[in-house]
Design an enzyme around this catalytic site. Sequence first.
Site, PDB file in Angstrom:
ATOM      1  N   THR A  27       0.852  -1.183   0.000  1.00 57.33           N
ATOM      2  CA  THR A  27       0.000   0.000   0.000  1.00 57.33           C
ATOM      3  C   THR A  27       0.892   1.237   0.000  1.00 57.33           C
ATOM      4  O   THR A  27       2.096   1.153   0.205  1.00 57.33           O
ATOM      5  CB  THR A  27      -0.918   0.055   1.242  1.00 57.33           C
ATOM      6  OG1 THR A  27      -0.110   0.275   2.410  1.00 57.33           O
ATOM      7  CG2 THR A  27      -1.701  -1.230   1.409  1.00 57.33           C
ATOM      8  N   ALA A  56       3.339  -0.888   4.606  1.00 54.20           N
ATOM      9  CA  ALA A  56       2.681   0.368   4.966  1.00 54.20           C
ATOM     10  C   ALA A  56       3.733   1.463   4.928  1.00 54.20           C
ATOM     11  O   ALA A  56       4.786   1.337   5.553  1.00 54.20           O
ATOM     12  CB  ALA A  56       2.054   0.262   6.357  1.00 54.20           C
ATOM     13  N   VAL A  82       7.548  -1.998   6.955  1.00 47.31           N
ATOM     14  CA  VAL A  82       7.595  -0.545   6.839  1.00 47.31           C
ATOM     15  C   VAL A  82       8.194  -0.171   5.489  1.00 47.31           C
ATOM     16  O   VAL A  82       9.267  -0.648   5.117  1.00 47.31           O
ATOM     17  CB  VAL A  82       8.438   0.083   7.975  1.00 47.31           C
ATOM     18  CG1 VAL A  82       8.499   1.605   7.806  1.00 47.31           C
ATOM     19  CG2 VAL A  82       7.856  -0.287   9.332  1.00 47.31           C
ATOM     20  N   LYS A  83       7.484   0.680   4.755  1.00 44.53           N
ATOM     21  CA  LYS A  83       7.967   1.117   3.448  1.00 44.53           C
ATOM     22  C   LYS A  83       8.551   2.524   3.563  1.00 44.53           C
ATOM     23  O   LYS A  83       7.893   3.436   4.069  1.00 44.53           O
ATOM     24  CB  LYS A  83       6.827   1.105   2.422  1.00 44.53           C
ATOM     25  CG  LYS A  83       7.305   1.366   0.984  1.00 44.53           C
ATOM     26  CD  LYS A  83       6.143   1.667   0.052  1.00 44.53           C
ATOM     27  CE  LYS A  83       5.414   0.433  -0.361  1.00 44.53           C
ATOM     28  NZ  LYS A  83       4.441   0.718  -1.465  1.00 44.53           N
ATOM     29  N   VAL A  84       9.791   2.674   3.094  1.00 43.34           N
ATOM     30  CA  VAL A  84      10.475   3.968   3.143  1.00 43.34           C
ATOM     31  C   VAL A  84      11.000   4.307   1.749  1.00 43.34           C
ATOM     32  O   VAL A  84      11.302   3.410   0.958  1.00 43.34           O
ATOM     33  CB  VAL A  84      11.645   3.969   4.157  1.00 43.34           C
ATOM     34  CG1 VAL A  84      11.146   3.660   5.562  1.00 43.34           C
ATOM     35  CG2 VAL A  84      12.739   2.982   3.744  1.00 43.34           C
TER      36      VAL A  84
END
EC number: 2.2.1.2
Length: 217
Positions: A27, A56, A82-84
Amino acid sequence: MKFFVDTAEIDAIAELNDLGMVDGVTTNPSLIKKSGRDIIEVTKEICDLVAGPVSAEVTAVDADTMIAEGRKLLEIAENITVKVPLTWDGLKACKTLSDDGHKVNVTLCFSANQALLAAKAGATFISPFIGRLDDINLDGMELIEDIRTIYDNFGFETEILAASIRSVNHILDSARIGADVITAPPAVIKAMVNHPLTDKGLDAFLADIKAADIKIL
């Protein structure tokens, strides 16, 4: 190859998940906005539905706030990734979170050099954007090939998550090259079933059944 679904639409995820076609979900703020729902609420619902990783994305651009946001997102469920973004601050956040034992998806990758940095920073996934490179007349598949070669040369465990998938050919080519994962919209994944000869054969089959008045039930 693992299939991630690139959407925040619960019904679309559920349909593919019931068929065993969902190994994870990606997402981002744009997809959450499209769903029209609260980011925490919809992410929690996706995590409850899907057993695999759910990416996310943080909204901050500085490392300290990315880390804080990442830790907040990790409270949602155990399968949060965790998306960075692939910036210097994003790599700092990746290093901190991955050192703490959390999964990190480094996104917005457009070069093999960037992918190498992400692997060094401990990324769980690297997300090269195929379609966006194609949009500017560069070959997105060449990037997948380069990353695959580099990671194999040095034994990096970071998984290649082919993103910005626009067509079934993107999926096929990614599989041929050896991407570990693809993430694609539900419509693209469902389009993989389509073939004109299948349609033609089914039409002939149904015509024969009707002519012979064959009934099973």
